[in-house]
Scaffold this active site. Structure first.
Site, PDB file in Angstrom:
ATOM      1  N   ASP A 138      -6.377  30.617  22.624  1.00  0.00           N
ATOM      2  CA  ASP A 138      -6.215  30.146  21.245  1.00  0.00           C
ATOM      3  C   ASP A 138      -4.979  29.269  21.102  1.00  0.00           C
ATOM      4  OD1 ASP A 138      -8.453  31.553  20.480  1.00  0.00           O
ATOM      5  OD2 ASP A 138      -7.336  33.253  19.668  1.00  0.00           O
ATOM      6  N   TYR A 159      -3.300  40.911  28.200  1.00  0.00           N
ATOM      7  CA  TYR A 159      -2.638  40.336  27.035  1.00  0.00           C
ATOM      8  C   TYR A 159      -1.594  41.302  26.480  1.00  0.00           C
ATOM      9  CZ  TYR A 159      -6.710  37.175  26.788  1.00  0.00           C
ATOM     10  OH  TYR A 159      -7.698  36.249  27.068  1.00  0.00           O
ATOM     11  N   ASP A 208      -5.865  35.769  12.676  1.00  0.00           N
ATOM     12  CA  ASP A 208      -4.511  35.641  13.214  1.00  0.00           C
ATOM     13  C   ASP A 208      -3.602  35.009  12.159  1.00  0.00           C
ATOM     14  OD1 ASP A 208      -5.017  32.911  13.246  1.00  0.00           O
ATOM     15  OD2 ASP A 208      -5.219  32.771  15.416  1.00  0.00           O
ATOM     16  N   ARG A 224      -8.314  39.099  18.782  1.00  0.00           N
ATOM     17  CA  ARG A 224      -8.300  39.003  17.326  1.00  0.00           C
ATOM     18  C   ARG A 224      -9.322  39.942  16.691  1.00  0.00           C
ATOM     19  NH1 ARG A 224      -9.802  33.514  15.826  1.00  0.00           N
ATOM     20  NH2 ARG A 224     -10.497  33.211  17.970  1.00  0.00           N
TER      21      ARG A 224
END
Length: 298
Positions: free
Chosen positions: A97, A125, A139, A232
């Site tokens: 992203d 992550y 987000d 997300r």
């Protein structure tokens, strides 16, 4: 020196948001000088990793990398966006992203044939989530569409709910994503004002999911997952499971396949043929990847 990730959460009494601070060391700085040329650049076959900073898209970062390398090699008026008659074959192994940072795996030459393994392989992550607010993009780049109380949520509540998001689970991808409808990305269609339906839930795998810190309203998650997983969506679903709502505040990809942020990701000042040659994991004609010897590694 190594690339070090510092995670910090500010007390809830302050207005400062939690941050993920990245400090870059000098990866491969002592490599021997080589003669740069376009032919040498075009002869590269393999995989390597770069650091994508927060802001640009993965495609923008790849184009800047190509332009930087072509200029260094002496190419005249390089245009990395021209797909026809490309002077340098290069691709990346999975979109990160624009609001996220971290490891972006790059394939060059025959190495582009190996990128599908990066798409389906394991990734790690570190995510900072914020309870109490939901956004349309899931987000911090989006608009707040819902606010709910979160004072009832405890650390134990989060740890208990995370168990249901571990293993093989069903997940609905975000509307704002790189997934496509009729050849166009859903995120692009939404920005143009088109009506977009959510994609159906699909099976994804979460290998490991742990809560690092919790200082309301913020929390930090360590995540190891397979291909097709959206952090997300996880944070959004977690907020709902806690009878509140949540969105991703910060996101860093720390590992993709065998490539880690600390050991392999080349920062922008290291986007040179010299550094790539010494970090490239070479790819043979049979598409088997071999780790190239790094003379600076001990």
């Amino acid at each position: 020196m190594q690339i070090t990730i510092h995670l910090s959460l500010t007390p809830a009494s302050t207005s400062t948001t939690p941050g993920i601070e990245l400090m870059a060391g000098n990866v491969g700085a002592s490599v021997a000088p080589i003669t740069n040329s376009l032919s040498k650049l075009q002869s590269l076959n393999g995989l390597f990793a770069i650091y994508k900073k927060q802001g640009p898209t993965s495609a923008d970062v790849l184009n800047k990398l190509k332009e930087t390398l072509l200029k260094e090699a002496g190419a005249k008026n390089p245009n990395p966006r021209k797909r026809k008659k490309q002077s340098l074959k290069m691709g990346h192994g999975g979109t990160l992203d624009s609001a996220a940072s971290g490891v972006l795996v790059v394939g060059v030459g025959n190495g582009t044939k190996m990128l599908s393994n990066m798409l389906t392989g394991s990734k790690k992550y570190v995510a900072v989530g914020e309870l109490g607010k939901a956004t349309d993009t899931l987000d911090a780049t989006g608009s707040v569409i819902l606010e709910k109380d979160f004072e009832h949520v405890t650390r134990q509540d989060i740890e208990e709910k995370l168990k249901s998001f571990t293993g093989d689970i069903m997940q609905v991808p975000p509307l704002y994503s790189a997934l496509k409808k009729d050849g166009q990305r859903l995120s692009v269609l939404l920005k143009k004002g088109h009506s977009v339906e959510a994609k159906p839930a699909r099976s994804v795998t979460v290998y490991n999911l742990t809560l690092q810190e919790f200082r309301p309203p913020h929390f930090i998650l360590d995540i190891e997952c397979g291909g097709g997983f959206y952090v997300r969506s996880l944070v959004d679903d977690l907020g709902k499971a806690l009878s509140s709502c949540a969105h991703v505040k910060k996101l860093v990809r720390t590992k993709q396949g065998q490539f880690t942020l600390e050991e392999h990701a080349l920062h922008e000042e290291q986007w040179t043929l010299d550094h790539i040659l010494h970090s490239l994991q070479t790819c043979s004609e049979s598409n088997s990847v071999q780790i190239a010897r790094n003379p600076t590694a001990e």
